[in-house]
Scaffold this motif. Structure first.
Motif, PDB file in Angstrom:
ATOM      1  N   PRO A 180      -7.002 -28.747  19.765  1.00  0.00           N
ATOM      2  CA  PRO A 180      -7.821 -29.300  18.686  1.00  0.00           C
ATOM      3  C   PRO A 180      -8.911 -28.303  18.324  1.00  0.00           C
ATOM      4  O   PRO A 180      -9.333 -27.500  19.162  1.00  0.00           O
ATOM      5  N   SER A 181      -9.368 -28.327  17.089  1.00  0.00           N
ATOM      6  CA  SER A 181     -10.430 -27.404  16.692  1.00  0.00           C
ATOM      7  C   SER A 181     -11.723 -27.708  17.434  1.00  0.00           C
ATOM      8  O   SER A 181     -12.451 -26.800  17.847  1.00  0.00           O
ATOM      9  N   VAL A 182     -11.993 -28.993  17.599  1.00  0.00           N
ATOM     10  CA  VAL A 182     -13.173 -29.456  18.329  1.00  0.00           C
ATOM     11  C   VAL A 182     -12.777 -30.697  19.122  1.00  0.00           C
ATOM     12  O   VAL A 182     -12.081 -31.577  18.597  1.00  0.00           O
ATOM     13  N   ALA A 227     -23.121 -37.169  24.182  1.00  0.00           N
ATOM     14  CA  ALA A 227     -22.167 -36.377  23.398  1.00  0.00           C
ATOM     15  C   ALA A 227     -21.899 -35.049  24.089  1.00  0.00           C
ATOM     16  O   ALA A 227     -22.824 -34.278  24.357  1.00  0.00           O
ATOM     17  N   SER A 228     -20.626 -34.794  24.404  1.00  0.00           N
ATOM     18  CA  SER A 228     -20.199 -33.510  24.966  1.00  0.00           C
ATOM     19  C   SER A 228     -19.180 -32.896  24.021  1.00  0.00           C
ATOM     20  O   SER A 228     -18.302 -33.599  23.507  1.00  0.00           O
ATOM     21  N   ILE A 229     -19.314 -31.594  23.787  1.00  0.00           N
ATOM     22  CA  ILE A 229     -18.514 -30.931  22.755  1.00  0.00           C
ATOM     23  C   ILE A 229     -17.869 -29.662  23.326  1.00  0.00           C
ATOM     24  O   ILE A 229     -18.535 -28.864  23.979  1.00  0.00           O
ATOM     25  N   TRP A 230     -16.570 -29.524  23.057  1.00  0.00           N
ATOM     26  CA  TRP A 230     -15.844 -28.279  23.341  1.00  0.00           C
ATOM     27  C   TRP A 230     -15.227 -27.785  22.033  1.00  0.00           C
ATOM     28  O   TRP A 230     -14.708 -28.581  21.244  1.00  0.00           O
ATOM     29  N   ARG A 231     -15.270 -26.473  21.817  1.00  0.00           N
ATOM     30  CA  ARG A 231     -14.733 -25.886  20.591  1.00  0.00           C
ATOM     31  C   ARG A 231     -13.646 -24.879  20.947  1.00  0.00           C
ATOM     32  O   ARG A 231     -13.769 -24.143  21.927  1.00  0.00           O
ATOM     33  N   LEU A 261     -11.586 -28.424  31.992  1.00  0.00           N
ATOM     34  CA  LEU A 261     -11.737 -27.514  30.860  1.00  0.00           C
ATOM     35  C   LEU A 261     -12.609 -26.307  31.187  1.00  0.00           C
ATOM     36  O   LEU A 261     -12.346 -25.192  30.737  1.00  0.00           O
ATOM     37  N   ASP A 262     -13.676 -26.534  31.985  1.00  0.00           N
ATOM     38  CA  ASP A 262     -14.600 -25.443  32.295  1.00  0.00           C
ATOM     39  C   ASP A 262     -14.261 -24.744  33.607  1.00  0.00           C
ATOM     40  O   ASP A 262     -14.985 -23.835  34.029  1.00  0.00           O
ATOM     41  N   ARG A 306      -8.954 -21.143  24.107  1.00  0.00           N
ATOM     42  CA  ARG A 306      -9.531 -22.041  25.109  1.00  0.00           C
ATOM     43  C   ARG A 306     -10.486 -23.006  24.443  1.00  0.00           C
ATOM     44  O   ARG A 306     -11.082 -22.701  23.407  1.00  0.00           O
ATOM     45  N   LEU A 307     -10.643 -24.175  25.047  1.00  0.00           N
ATOM     46  CA  LEU A 307     -11.683 -25.101  24.625  1.00  0.00           C
ATOM     47  C   LEU A 307     -12.937 -24.754  25.412  1.00  0.00           C
ATOM     48  O   LEU A 307     -12.988 -24.921  26.630  1.00  0.00           O
ATOM     49  N   CYS A 308     -13.942 -24.244  24.714  1.00  0.00           N
ATOM     50  CA  CYS A 308     -15.156 -23.745  25.358  1.00  0.00           C
ATOM     51  C   CYS A 308     -16.306 -24.727  25.146  1.00  0.00           C
ATOM     52  O   CYS A 308     -16.514 -25.231  24.041  1.00  0.00           O
TER      53      CYS A 308
END
Length: 250
Positions: free
Chosen positions: A21-23, A225-229, A206-207, A234-236
């Motif tokens: 996913p993009s985000v 709210a937690s966000i990965w991009r 993820l991390d 990779r989802l960072c």
């Protein structure tokens, strides 16, 4: 001559970037009635909490509903390209209520389509505690001292209560869910609504955290709210456990 493993139909093998996913935005459900009761019980050293329903059926508190509304407003104010239009959710009542309220708030502000479908996935359910379910810390020490000792000896990541799950068990189903989510939501922003331990395991996976790094994390706040991009396959992590959008606790 190239090794057979490096050619495909006579052409060099090309490594393709993973579908992501993009985000990915993840939140814990709003404050539940059980959260309130356990906080009171722990503060008073009580052995029991006045909860008679099963864990899956515990609803939000009034404050939890307000938190879900605040999360919906935050969702609505995201940049258009980051605004999720896909929603994956634990089937437990407190998570489903959070998703419904937040979605209604965001849709009411005209930022997401009305009637956006919610995908309920049992892999996002809360950690199962088996014989320790609905027991306070004091009750565990009193009625299951051997389990309390085993928990301290093994550590939170690997301790599995009888009939329940370890954190590592939850990580396994989170990994499995992520495979489907990434394939189905490739290139799109997506929102995930689940539980504190599920979000901890999401970050662990993820991390690529170590056990020590995982245990240093703060408790996941309700409706944080937690966000990965997606960056270079990779989802960072971009934000973890953010709470600036939430109302003050009454």
């Amino acid at each position: 001559m190239p090794e057979p493993s490096t050619i495909l139909n006579g052409q060099p093998r090309r490594e393709t970037a993973p579908e992501l996913p993009s985000v990915l935005i993840a939140t814990r459900h709003g404050q539940s009635t059980a959260n309130v009761e356990f906080q009171l019980a722990e503060a008073n050293g009580a052995l029991t909490v006045p909860i008679s329903c099963r864990d899956a059926d515990i609803p939000l508190s009034m404050h939890g509903q307000a938190q879900a509304q605040a999360f919906g407003r935050w969702w609505a104010e995201l940049p258009t390209g980051d605004r999720p239009r896909s929603l994956w959710c634990s089937p437990y009542v407190r998570a489903a209520e959070t998703a419904r309220i937040a979605l209604a708030q965001a849709a009411g502000l005209g930022s997401v389509p009305v009637g956006l479908p919610v995908r309920y996935d049992e892999r996002l359910r809360d950690r199962e505690l088996g014989v320790l379910e609905m027991l306070t810390a004091a009750a565990i020490e009193k009625h299951h001292p051997e389990e309390a000792a085993r928990r301290r000896r093994m550590g939170e990541l690997y301790y599995r209560p009888p009939g329940g799950e370890s954190w590592a068990d939850v990580a396994l189903r989170v990994r499995d869910c992520l495979r489907d989510l990434c394939a189905e939501e490739a290139g799109h922003p997506v929102l995930l609504v689940a539980h504190d331990n599920v979000l901890l395991m999401l970050r662990y996976v993820l991390d690529r955290l170590s056990e020590a790094e995982l245990l240093e994390l703060d408790v996941v706040a309700n409706c944080s709210a937690s966000i990965w991009r997606s960056v270079d396959g990779r989802l960072c992590a971009e934000q973890w456990n953010g709470t600036g959008h939430l109302p003050a606790t009454n």
